[in-house]
Design an enzyme around this catalytic site. Structure first.
Site, PDB file in Angstrom:
ATOM      1  CG  HIS A  22     -10.630   8.150  -0.009  1.00 15.90           C
ATOM      2  ND1 HIS A  22     -11.630   7.241  -0.263  1.00 15.90           N
ATOM      3  CD2 HIS A  22      -9.686   7.472   0.695  1.00 15.90           C
ATOM      4  CE1 HIS A  22     -11.291   6.058   0.257  1.00 15.90           C
ATOM      5  NE2 HIS A  22     -10.128   6.191   0.854  1.00 15.90           N
ATOM      6  NE  ARG A  78      -7.346   7.423   5.590  1.00 17.20           N
ATOM      7  CZ  ARG A  78      -7.675   6.313   4.911  1.00 17.20           C
ATOM      8  NH1 ARG A  78      -7.198   5.142   5.285  1.00 17.20           N
ATOM      9  NH2 ARG A  78      -8.473   6.367   3.879  1.00 17.20           N
ATOM     10  CG  LEU A  89     -11.651   3.868  -3.578  1.00 17.08           C
ATOM     11  CD1 LEU A  89     -10.794   5.117  -3.688  1.00 17.08           C
ATOM     12  CD2 LEU A  89     -11.547   3.288  -2.180  1.00 17.08           C
ATOM     13  CG  PHE A  99      -2.393  -0.080   0.887  1.00 17.08           C
ATOM     14  CD1 PHE A  99      -2.939  -1.211   0.302  1.00 17.08           C
ATOM     15  CD2 PHE A  99      -3.239   0.995   1.145  1.00 17.08           C
ATOM     16  CE1 PHE A  99      -4.296  -1.276  -0.018  1.00 17.08           C
ATOM     17  CE2 PHE A  99      -4.596   0.943   0.829  1.00 17.08           C
ATOM     18  CZ  PHE A  99      -5.121  -0.190   0.250  1.00 17.08           C
ATOM     19  CG  HIS A 150      -8.056   7.177  -3.141  1.00 15.62           C
ATOM     20  ND1 HIS A 150      -7.678   6.629  -4.343  1.00 15.62           N
ATOM     21  CD2 HIS A 150      -7.874   6.213  -2.202  1.00 15.62           C
ATOM     22  CE1 HIS A 150      -7.284   5.376  -4.133  1.00 15.62           C
ATOM     23  NE2 HIS A 150      -7.395   5.100  -2.845  1.00 15.62           N
ATOM     24  CD  GLN A 203      -5.983  10.111   2.003  1.00 16.23           C
ATOM     25  OE1 GLN A 203      -6.687   9.144   2.296  1.00 16.23           O
ATOM     26  NE2 GLN A 203      -4.731  10.217   2.373  1.00 16.23           N
ATOM     27  CD  GLU A 258      -2.782   3.705  -1.527  1.00 22.59           C
ATOM     28  OE1 GLU A 258      -3.240   4.863  -1.575  1.00 22.59           O
ATOM     29  OE2 GLU A 258      -2.074   3.296  -0.593  1.00 22.59           O
ATOM     30  NE  ARG A 269      -4.957   6.288  -0.238  1.00 23.90           N
ATOM     31  CZ  ARG A 269      -5.824   5.637   0.513  1.00 23.90           C
ATOM     32  NH1 ARG A 269      -6.585   6.311   1.379  1.00 23.90           N
ATOM     33  NH2 ARG A 269      -5.947   4.332   0.417  1.00 23.90           N
TER      34      ARG A 269
HETATM   35  C1  LIG Z   1     -14.971   3.885  -0.502  1.00 25.30           C
HETATM   36  C2  LIG Z   1     -14.072   3.863   0.690  1.00 25.30           C
HETATM   37  C3  LIG Z   1     -13.096   2.887   0.800  1.00 25.30           C
HETATM   38  C4  LIG Z   1     -12.234   2.868   1.889  1.00 25.30           C
HETATM   39  N1  LIG Z   1     -11.277   1.873   1.988  1.00 25.30           N
HETATM   40  C5  LIG Z   1     -10.467   1.822   3.077  1.00 25.30           C
HETATM   41  C6  LIG Z   1      -9.519   0.778   3.245  1.00 25.30           C
HETATM   42  O1  LIG Z   1      -9.414  -0.142   2.437  1.00 25.30           O
HETATM   43  N2  LIG Z   1      -8.741   0.778   4.348  1.00 25.30           N
HETATM   44  C7  LIG Z   1      -8.823   1.759   5.298  1.00 25.30           C
HETATM   45  O2  LIG Z   1      -8.105   1.699   6.297  1.00 25.30           O
HETATM   46  N3  LIG Z   1      -9.736   2.750   5.179  1.00 25.30           N
HETATM   47  C8  LIG Z   1     -10.555   2.804   4.091  1.00 25.30           C
HETATM   48  N4  LIG Z   1     -11.476   3.823   3.988  1.00 25.30           N
HETATM   49  C9  LIG Z   1     -11.677   4.718   5.126  1.00 25.30           C
HETATM   50  C10 LIG Z   1     -12.456   3.980   6.208  1.00 25.30           C
HETATM   51  O3  LIG Z   1     -13.276   3.023   5.618  1.00 25.30           O
HETATM   52  C11 LIG Z   1     -13.299   4.919   7.048  1.00 25.30           C
HETATM   53  O4  LIG Z   1     -12.519   5.983   7.530  1.00 25.30           O
HETATM   54  C12 LIG Z   1     -13.901   4.174   8.242  1.00 25.30           C
HETATM   55  O5  LIG Z   1     -14.547   2.998   7.820  1.00 25.30           O
HETATM   56  C13 LIG Z   1     -14.858   5.053   9.008  1.00 25.30           C
HETATM   57  O6  LIG Z   1     -15.495   4.268   9.977  1.00 25.30           O
HETATM   58  P1  LIG Z   1     -16.265   4.902  11.190  1.00 25.30           P
HETATM   59  O7  LIG Z   1     -16.595   3.785  12.104  1.00 25.30           O
HETATM   60  O8  LIG Z   1     -15.477   6.042  11.733  1.00 25.30           O
HETATM   61  O9  LIG Z   1     -17.586   5.528  10.555  1.00 25.30           O
HETATM   62  P2  LIG Z   1     -18.594   5.067   9.386  1.00 25.30           P
HETATM   63  O10 LIG Z   1     -18.400   3.688   8.952  1.00 25.30           O
HETATM   64  O11 LIG Z   1     -18.554   6.140   8.375  1.00 25.30           O
HETATM   65  O12 LIG Z   1     -19.974   5.083  10.130  1.00 25.30           O
HETATM   66  C14 LIG Z   1     -20.567   6.267  10.606  1.00 25.30           C
HETATM   67  C15 LIG Z   1     -21.749   5.878  11.453  1.00 25.30           C
HETATM   68  O13 LIG Z   1     -22.263   7.016  12.102  1.00 25.30           O
HETATM   69  C16 LIG Z   1     -23.667   7.037  11.989  1.00 25.30           C
HETATM   70  N5  LIG Z   1     -24.096   8.439  12.088  1.00 25.30           N
HETATM   71  C17 LIG Z   1     -23.580   9.518  11.470  1.00 25.30           C
HETATM   72  N6  LIG Z   1     -24.240  10.630  11.819  1.00 25.30           N
HETATM   73  C18 LIG Z   1     -25.200  10.252  12.708  1.00 25.30           C
HETATM   74  C19 LIG Z   1     -26.213  10.929  13.439  1.00 25.30           C
HETATM   75  N7  LIG Z   1     -26.387  12.253  13.321  1.00 25.30           N
HETATM   76  N8  LIG Z   1     -27.027  10.194  14.224  1.00 25.30           N
HETATM   77  C20 LIG Z   1     -26.881   8.848  14.330  1.00 25.30           C
HETATM   78  N9  LIG Z   1     -25.933   8.163  13.662  1.00 25.30           N
HETATM   79  C21 LIG Z   1     -25.108   8.853  12.873  1.00 25.30           C
HETATM   80  C22 LIG Z   1     -23.948   6.382  10.667  1.00 25.30           C
HETATM   81  O14 LIG Z   1     -25.256   5.881  10.637  1.00 25.30           O
HETATM   82  C23 LIG Z   1     -22.902   5.269  10.655  1.00 25.30           C
HETATM   83  O15 LIG Z   1     -23.371   4.151  11.354  1.00 25.30           O
HETATM   84  C24 LIG Z   1     -12.341   3.848   2.899  1.00 25.30           C
HETATM   85  C25 LIG Z   1     -13.340   4.821   2.807  1.00 25.30           C
HETATM   86  C26 LIG Z   1     -14.178   4.846   1.702  1.00 25.30           C
HETATM   87  C27 LIG Z   1     -15.185   5.962   1.625  1.00 25.30           C
END
Ligand SMILES: Cc1cc2nc3c(=O)[nH]c(=O)nc-3n(C[C@H](O)[C@H](O)[C@H](O)COP(=O)(O)OP(=O)(O)OC[C@H]3O[C@@H](n4cnc5c(N)ncnc54)[C@H](O)[C@@H]3O)c2cc1C
Length: 574
Positions: free
Chosen positions: A350, A385, A247, A121, A237, A235, A250, A281
């Protein structure tokens, strides 16, 4: 009258961070505490499900990798803005978590010898991204959700939209929320809370994020007086497909994919002679925009300039085995089979390096409240990141904050009266029902949302200038002052129109903080690249940005020191 619910620990958000926190709190507190997990979408619709390429961890010390190198790669990747004790905590904690997930049933991709597989990566000195085909988020979410089912004390509240934080004497007391299925406004009481509401990348139009990735959780903390930190670092991507922005991981370059320009040249060799396509990135995205500006891009039918990602030399078998998800994405959303032809791509919003200001353990400035995952800024990623470090962060700090919140709740048991003055609940009710739901106005809020996200695309993309940022800020403030705050759909049940308008409200405030931070930081560091200040300026800007809410006036900005342990800043070369 407002209904009320009570738990010992509440978690807002059910992505990787929220689910890992729920398991940690449940395991730590045993059956002595009850946990409520609130999410505005169904658990498995959280953006974490979309994570594709991998989760960074040092697993093969016997083959030459080591945790010191993971720490340094993260700090160098961050352009020396990361808090170094935080990078250390990640590198030391994540290997155990990878095996923990394995034991819970995570179907990691494996090597011939049966050990868990890792791929290359960007920005790492060793293949360190642990993966599950190219759907790591989906499988990790499923594993964690399954594991949650083992605990009777975890209660899920799906499709509940949290709107504000309740506090008393600088202690967290709970949140207010709307139960979407019936539109009821509910007071949720709890001595301990963890905000896991994810990233805010939907403040851009061209974005890899799910539509639900709006900053309402971050904004809730901001309105409660907690700082947003380092929000100017967004960021981009390198490989979002056109025109959707979906997406291409990577991992595609990690498996050997090339980036090519219209002269069929692997242009990254010029910009990062050692790492080539696997530079971090920020470096790759800037190089791509330079190629486009110098006339070596392609024109996509949507009108966008772009470059191409060539995977054709990887062969049918490898693509089907390791990159099946992105092949499907290419076929369905670009009409391109990556086995046979290069795919058009362009840098896309991203990840937000910034978020709610926390310490190394995810503790916020409010007693009893933690933040974890992408909504938090514990300063792991600094100005940029590294890929695969975010899912790692969610898992490590989900666990830490879950345990700490559980301990806090156990300590408070029996001692705290959970009374909250009703004033806060009433004023929030007035803000959202009088101010938004029953608001009046001519301007269509969805047009405001579109103009906001287009402004961010135009004015605060890969390269930035003072003029662009200032005109962007002016535009956001103009939008804020139009009469957009109203909801056409007046029904109570599943009123997504109402939810969307509340999201836009949070987006406007957050966009303002991103732009102000970017104007204020007169240097180029990591993902924040200023054409008018092209150099990193350690003498003046080796520090974090904090932004505090100041009613509806402009945010108050201040600086916060970086924690250094062993690594002095040096020039970043790849
Ligand atoms: C397409 C994509 C691919 C990625 N691939 C990778 C990867 O391969 N490796 C890596 O390390 N990172 C990757 N990332 C980044 C990583 O996936 C995210 O940063 C991470 O999953 C975020 O997780 P989280 O638990 O912080 O929040 P999220 O998974 O974004 O969840 C947010 C939660 O908050 C809740 N929520 C939000 N606002 C409210 C509200 N007002 N009231 C109640 N609930 C609310 C939502 O319902 C949801 O359940 C990727 C990101 C994307 C977009």
């Amino acid at each position: 009258m407002t209904e009320s619910i009570q738990h010992d620990v509440i978690i807002i958000g059910s992505g990787l961070a929220g689910l890992r926190a729920a398991i940690a709190a449940a395991a730590y507190g045993k059956n002595n505490i009850s946990i409520g997990v609130f999410s505005k979408v169904q658990v498995m619709r959280s953006h974490s499900v979309c994570a594709e390429g991998g989760t960074a961890a040092v697993l093969f010390e016997d083959e030459g990798d080591n945790q010191e190198s993971h720490i340094y790669d993260t700090i160098k990747g961050s352009d020396f803005l990361a808090d170094q004790n935080v990078a250390e905590k990640l590198a030391r904690s994540i290997p155990h978590e990878i095996y923990q997930l394995d034991h819970w049933g995570m179907p990691w991709s494996r090597r011939e010898d049966g050990r868990i597989g890792q791929r290359k990566f960007g920005g790492y000195s060793f293949p360190r991204a642990t993966f599950a085909q190219d759907k790591v988020g989906f499988y990790a979410m499923q594993t964690l959700y399954d594991t949650c089912q083992k605990y009777d004390n975890i209660n899920f509240y799906n499709e509940w939209f949290c709107t504000s934080i309740l506090k008393e004497n600088n202690l967290f007391r709970g949140v207010t929320a709307i139960e979407m299925k019936n539109g009821n406004f509910v007071k949720i009481k709890s001595p301990a809370g963890i905000i896991c509401t994810g990233g805010a990348g939907r403040i851009y139009s061209f974005s890899t994020y799910s539509y639900s990735s709006t900053p309402d959780g971050i904004d809730m903390a901001y309105r409660a007086g907690l700082a947003m930190k380092d929000m100017e670092f967004v960021q981009f991507h390198p490989t979002g497909i056109l025109p959707s922005g979906i997406l291409i991981t990577e991992g595609a370059r990690g498996e050997g994919g090339y980036l090519i320009n219209n002269e069929n040249e692997r242009f990254m060799k010029k910009y990062a002679p050692e790492k080539i396509e696997l530079a971090p990135r920020d470096v790759v995205s800037r190089s791509m925009i330079r190629e486009i500006q110098e006339g070596r891009g392609f024109k996509h039918e949507s009108g966008y300039d772009c470059l191409k990602l060539d995977l054709t030399h990887l062969g049918d078998e490898k693509i089907k085995e390791r990159l099946a998800g992105i092949r499907e994405i290419g076929l369905k959303f670009s009409g391109v089979d990556i086995i046979n032809e290069p795919i058009e791509i362009r840098p896309v919003c991203h990840y937000m390096m910034g978020g709610i200001h926390t310490d190394v353990d995810g503790k916020t400035e409010l007693g009893g409240l933690w933040a974890a995952g992408e909504a938090a800024c514990n300063s792991l990623h600094g100005a940029n990141r590294l890929g695969a470090n975010s899912t790692s962060e969610c898992i490590v700090w989900g666990k830490i904050t879950g345990e700490q919140a559980a301990q806090f709740a156990l300590d408070k048991k029996g001692t705290s009266t959970m009374d909250i003055s009703n004033d806060q609940v009433l004023s929030e009710e007035k803000r959202i029902f009088d101010g938004i739901f029953r608001g009046r106005g001519e301007i269509n809020p969805y047009e405001v949302r579109k103009e906001l996200t287009d402004t961010m695309d135009d004015r605060a993309y890969v390269f930035r200038t003072e003029d662009d940022l200032i005109s962007g800020l002016k535009k956001i403030r103009e939008l804020k002052n139009t009469t957009w705050k109203h909801v056409d759909d007046q029904s109570k049940e599943y009123n997504t129109n109402f939810i969307n308008v509340m999201e836009i409200d949070a987006m406007l405030r957050t966009a303002e903080v991103v732009l102000m931070g970017a104007i204020n930081r007169k240097e180029s560091r990591g993902a924040h690249s200023r054409i008018d200040y092209p150099k990193r300026d350690d003498a003046n800007f080796l520090k974090h940005t904090l932004a505090y809410y100041n009613s509806e006036k402009e945010p108050k900005l201040s600086w916060h020191p970086i924690i250094f342990t062993r690594y002095a800043p040096v020039e970043r070369k790849y």
